[in-house]
Design an enzyme around this catalytic site. Structure first.
Site, mmCIF file in Angstrom:
data_model
loop_
_atom_site.group_PDB
_atom_site.id
_atom_site.type_symbol
_atom_site.label_atom_id
_atom_site.label_comp_id
_atom_site.label_asym_id
_atom_site.label_seq_id
_atom_site.Cartn_x
_atom_site.Cartn_y
_atom_site.Cartn_z
ATOM 1 N N ASP A 1 -2.912 -31.954 -5.997
ATOM 2 C CA ASP A 1 -3.063 -33.526 -5.570
ATOM 3 C C ASP A 1 -2.706 -33.847 -7.350
ATOM 4 O OD1 ASP A 1 -4.124 -33.702 -2.792
ATOM 5 O OD2 ASP A 1 -6.036 -32.757 -3.445
ATOM 6 N N ASP B 1 -3.106 -38.548 0.883
ATOM 7 C CA ASP B 1 -4.006 -38.963 0.922
ATOM 8 C C ASP B 1 -4.542 -40.640 1.226
ATOM 9 O OD1 ASP B 1 -5.393 -36.454 1.207
ATOM 10 O OD2 ASP B 1 -5.407 -36.330 -0.695
#
EC number: 3.4.23.36
Length: 230
Positions: A153, A187
């Site tokens: 991420d 995401d």
């Protein structure tokens, strides 16, 4: 909408997602990478958008369960979800669902596949990252086994950072930050697809029913007219 168009959307998201993840992981240690835009309102309080490299061992928001076995089960669940998504995407394209519905399904599918790639293979093809170490690609031994990779991420939008007013029950005086999660392109694709479906679901379903329901009514009306003539 043709299946080829859906595949192109999925490929574009996967390529962008994996390219950014690989670049971040092989170029920087854990922590802040760069500030894209924004400023510090006070020392240590940045507001804007920046790249901040972390790795997620579990689900969204960093939730974990069951140690190594839990991680493996989570990856297998993602694999099953992508398998189902492959079948379902082909089905809705074949049935002629609305373009908007297929695009949203493609976004969700691409996001799930992007994170599945991390979970399945990153532990094998990367060395370990830390706050002092930059990972290398294709080392003699990876940092984890098959199905045990960590999801990379890096997108961070701390737009607002303040404290709740003291008069709010339970939360008064506590720190509030919007937007606090650190996420990735996969995401974002899932979130955009799900939110768009929730907002426009009636329109998408109505278009599909209208497209395939109307011809049946017209055919029935035509048959009744012939029956009256006879």
């Amino acid at each position: 909408m043709k299946l080829r168009s859906a595949v192109l959307i999925i490929l574009a998201i996967i390529i962008a997602d994996q390219a950014l993840k690989i670049w971040i992981k092989t170029s920087y240690p854990f922590g802040e990478v760069m500030r894209i835009f924004g400023s510090e309102s006070s020392p240590g309080e940045f507001r804007g958008f920046k790249l901040y490299f972390i790795e997620n061992e579990g689900m969204a928001w960093g939730w974990k369960f069951g140690g190594d076995w839990g991680k493996m089960l989570l990856t297998l669940f993602r694999l099953a979800a992508v398998g189902f998504g492959t079948w379902y995407l082909g089905r809705i394209v074949k049935q002629g669902h609305s373009k908007g519905f297929i695009i949203c399904a493609s976004l969700i599918y691409a996001g799930a596949l992007g994170n599945l790639i991390d979970s399945m293979f990153y532990g094998l093809i990367f060395s370990s990252s830390s706050y002092n170490t930059i990972a290398t690609m294709f080392p003699a031994q990876g940092y984890a086994g098959f199905l045990h990779g960590h999801v990379v991420d890096m997108l961070y939008f701390p737009v607002i950072k303040t404290t709740y007013p003291s008069w709010i029950p339970f939360l008064g005086g506590k720190e509030f930050e919007f937007f606090s999660p650190i996420f990735n392109i996969a995401d974002a694709a899932i979130s955009v697809g799900v939110i768009t479906l929730l907002v426009f679901q009636k329109r998408f379903l109505h278009k599909h029913e209208e497209k395939y329901g109307q011809p049946t009514v017209e055919t029935a009306a035509e048959n009744n007219d012939r029956a009256h003539v006879m």
